[in-house]
Design an enzyme around this catalytic site. Structure first.
Site, mmCIF file in Angstrom:
data_model
loop_
_atom_site.group_PDB
_atom_site.id
_atom_site.type_symbol
_atom_site.label_atom_id
_atom_site.label_comp_id
_atom_site.label_asym_id
_atom_site.label_seq_id
_atom_site.Cartn_x
_atom_site.Cartn_y
_atom_site.Cartn_z
ATOM 1 N N LYS A 94 0.858 -1.183 0.000
ATOM 2 C CA LYS A 94 0.000 0.000 0.000
ATOM 3 C C LYS A 94 0.901 1.242 0.000
ATOM 4 C CE LYS A 94 -3.264 2.562 2.718
ATOM 5 N NZ LYS A 94 -3.704 2.754 4.103
ATOM 6 N N GLY A 155 -8.354 8.881 10.390
ATOM 7 C CA GLY A 155 -8.572 8.931 11.832
ATOM 8 C C GLY A 155 -9.754 9.784 12.271
ATOM 9 N N ALA A 181 -9.631 5.072 4.820
ATOM 10 C CA ALA A 181 -9.490 6.246 5.693
ATOM 11 C C ALA A 181 -10.785 7.017 5.869
ATOM 12 C CB ALA A 181 -8.425 7.206 5.205
ATOM 13 N N GLY A 182 -11.060 7.349 7.115
ATOM 14 C CA GLY A 182 -12.194 8.203 7.440
ATOM 15 C C GLY A 182 -13.461 7.470 7.819
ATOM 16 N N ASN A 203 -9.543 1.191 10.465
ATOM 17 C CA ASN A 203 -8.579 0.961 11.539
ATOM 18 C C ASN A 203 -9.040 1.632 12.825
ATOM 19 O OD1 ASN A 203 -6.322 0.582 13.142
ATOM 20 N ND2 ASN A 203 -4.962 1.857 11.946
ATOM 21 N N THR A 204 -8.950 2.976 12.836
ATOM 22 C CA THR A 204 -9.245 3.744 14.048
ATOM 23 C C THR A 204 -10.599 3.385 14.648
ATOM 24 O OG1 THR A 204 -8.050 5.525 12.961
ATOM 25 C CG2 THR A 204 -9.199 6.084 14.992
#
Lengths: 252, 378
Positions: A94, A155, A181-182, A203-204
């Site tokens: 990635k 995040g 992301a997001g 992830n977050t």
């Protein structure tokens, strides 16, 4: 027929890609199981350690996807990818090229150059990018195996702020589109899948929830639901009532 | 008034100092109300004004709410990760006369400088504890610890450690570049106090007496290709609220100018030294210290924050859950204590003498994840 997708030469069934950077390591394995993930991403700089290596906590059948975070230009991205290949045998990479320490937004221009350099070195490049059609086309031409547009700044858990632009990528680019992301809630992940995204990365949202296993499971179910809805085709949403005698009914 | 630089000091064009002082010199923290504090806690993007409210006296009674907000920002950027490192003091010779410091040239302490073999012994001893990041420190003496000496120490450290930071006297851009090429990527310089009058009172002679050369050190380091820079005011020297604001602005403005660089802050409180056992951080208790740390975390959520062994173990354990991201472990602030018999006296007294293993276990017990390295040299 089984609903699978391909990145380079690899085939995957699970459409949930798990990020790994924010966990207590003991919890990763069960998060992977509850998410039913087949791919897990991690920063190469995070596996560059002799103590408590995250790789030791990941089941062997899971595909490791190192990212190039820490790279500020395409040359650094290539160097990091080469180290990743040495440390973990990875070929899927990635690409993250970031020149902003505050919002961590990707640099599309350098990322495109990195795609070309990695492809020329035998990698399967998976670029993380800001959803811009021209840049995505350039990345495709440079050898990208998929496109990974951000939904919102990393995040932030804000969801699909870039929705309309990701839709354009889904329509125009003949590569898997993985929203990265997001994504902060399962409903947002479902929305991305309903739009026709190939897969979702998170992830977050999971690592910082107070029940990691159940949140991982919730995401898995939402992604499956979104995918199923996409495959079943939506009924059209009409804003106007249908006229009972059509305007063009006179045509012979 | 422009200060007179020493002949060997490089002058760079920079507006950073003016930008910081224009705000920090004219601030009145008593003007912030409880409502300003509540707004600052609620808002999504913390402004400079919000930051001032968070470190104002009015904010003290909201410490629980402020800590809650800081903790969620910390999790968003860093998750459970806590980064470990230890300082390695290789020389305590100093040419400056800083009246609060144990290394001050007028203090009659045991001076020492490790040779390369001794440095290697120290490195090997530290490496055995499992650490992978090291911070090399010297006293501020160009004569006794010149750039070549530090570069050689860095190259040695590179053999054993993955991440090398330096906390040394300010250098010129080309010298920072030499140290970068030797394997270091992070530079820390404490301004001590941003208040020029206090600064002059506390730094009586030597290169350190030149305020502007010091305040531009991080910018020269970034120009010299360092990946990141560290900042800090020595809390208790000047007005701690003004110094905290100035430190935050220093990072804020440099991040705008050098967006790809990484930034870190430390929050050292004054500690007793061998020469002066009465030095203390006056009006900065643990409450004020935590307030400062949380305000930094909310205003600059993306930066690393180090919690020093100047603080006791329980405070440090909790601080890394809420705001800090980096912790030193197995610390000695003297010269040559890791592998051989002690050769030189300490810079200050520490309050948390725990080993790497002890801190590792303590953090695991509170559901945090110790990380020995998250860096790659490219």
């Amino acid at each position: 027929m089984e609903d699978k997708f391909k990145i380079g030469k690899y085939e995957f069934k699970s459409r949930f890609i798990l990020g790994s950077g924010k966990y207590n390591l003991e919890l990763i394995k069960s998060a992977i199981e509850n998410a039913n993930a087949e791919i897990i991403t991690m920063a190469l700089r995070r596996i560059n350690t002799d103590t408590d290596n995250i790789l030791d906590y990941i089941p062997k059948n899971i595909k490791i996807l190192p990212n190039t975070s820490g790279a500020r230009n395409s040359d650094e991205a290539l160097r990091i990818a080469l180290i990743a290949r040495e440390l973990s045998n990875a070929d899927m990479i990635k690409i993250e090229v970031i020149k902003d320490s505050k919002y961590l937004l990707p640099d599309n221009y350098e990322t495109t150059k990195a795609v070309e350099k990695l492809a020329n070195n035998g990698f399967i490049p998976m670029p993380y990018m800001y959803p811009d059609l021209t840049a995505a086309r350039d990345m495709q031409n440079a050898g990208a195996a998929c496109i990974m547009p951000l939904g919102a700044p990393i995040g932030t858990n804000k969801g699909l702020l870039t929705k309309d632009f990701i839709k354009i990528l889904i329509e125009e680019i003949d590569l898997p589109i993985i929203v990265d992301a997001g994504i902060g809630k399962p409903s947002q992940a479902a929305e991305a899948m309903e739009m026709g995204a190939t897969a979702v990365m998170a992830n977050t949202a999971i690592a910082t929830s107070s029940d990691i296993n159940n949140m991982a499971k919730a995401f898995k179910l939402a992604i499956e639901a979104g995918r199923l809805a996409y495959l079943s085709k939506f009924g059209k949403v009409n804003n106007l009532a249908q006229a009972s005698s059509p305007l063009t009914g006179f045509l012979r | 008034m422009q200060e007179k630089y020493f002949p060997d000091m490089e002058k760079i064009e920079s507006d950073i100092e003016n930008k910081i002082l224009k705000i920090a010199d004219n601030i009145d923290f008593s003007q912030y109300s409880e409502n300003d504090v509540k707004k600052a806690i609620k808002t999504e993007n913390c402004s400079i004004q919000d930051f001032c409210a968070l470190i104002s006296p009015a904010a003290k009674k909201f410490i629980e709410e402020i800590a809650t907000k800081a903790k969620s920002e910390r999790e968003r950027y860093f998750g459970k990760n806590v980064y470990f490192f230890t300082p390695l003091y290789i020389s305590n010779y100093c040419e400056n006369h800083c009246i609060y410091c144990g290394f001050n040239c007028k203090n009659n302490i045991k001076r020492a400088k490790l040779d390369l073999d001794e440095i290697e012994n120290e490195l090997i001893a530290i490496k055995k504890t499992g650490l992978e990041e090291i911070l090399i420190l010297t006293g501020e003496s160009r004569k006794m610890s010149d750039v070549n000496y530090i570069a050689n120490a860095t190259k040695l450290a590179k053999k054993y450690f993955k991440n090398i930071g330096l906390e040394i006297y300010p250098l010129n851009t080309n010298e920072y570049n030499i140290l970068h090429e030797s394997g270091a990527d992070y530079i820390t310089v404490f301004q001590e106090t941003y208040d020029k009058k206090e600064y002059t009172k506390n730094h009586l002679k030597g290169h350190k007496s030149i305020y502007s050369y010091r305040i531009n050190a991080q910018e020269r380091a970034l120009k010299g290709n360092m990946r990141g820079a560290g900042f800090g005011a020595l809390l208790g020297l000047g007005d701690y609220k003004k110094d905290t604001l100035a430190t935050a602005l220093h990072i804020h403005f440099l991040q705008k100018k050098y967006p790809k660089s990484e930034f870190a802050v430390s929050v050292p409180r004054l500690r007793p030294t061998i020469a002066n056992a009465d030095i203390n951080p006056k009006n900065i208790g643990e409450l004020e210290l935590l307030q400062i740390m949380c305000a930094y975390r909310i205003f600059l959520p993306y930066i690393n924050m180090t919690i020093s062994t100047r603080e006791r173990a329980e405070f440090r354990n909790n601080a890394v859950k809420i705001a800090a991201t980096k912790i030193s472990a197995g610390v000695s602030t003297g010269i040559g204590e890791h592998a051989q018999k002690k050769e030189g006296d300490n810079q200050f007294e520490i309050a948390d003498p725990r080993s790497v293993e002890e801190i590792y276990t303590a953090l695991k017990n509170i559901d945090m994840q110790p990380v020995m390295n998250e860096y790659v040299w490219v």
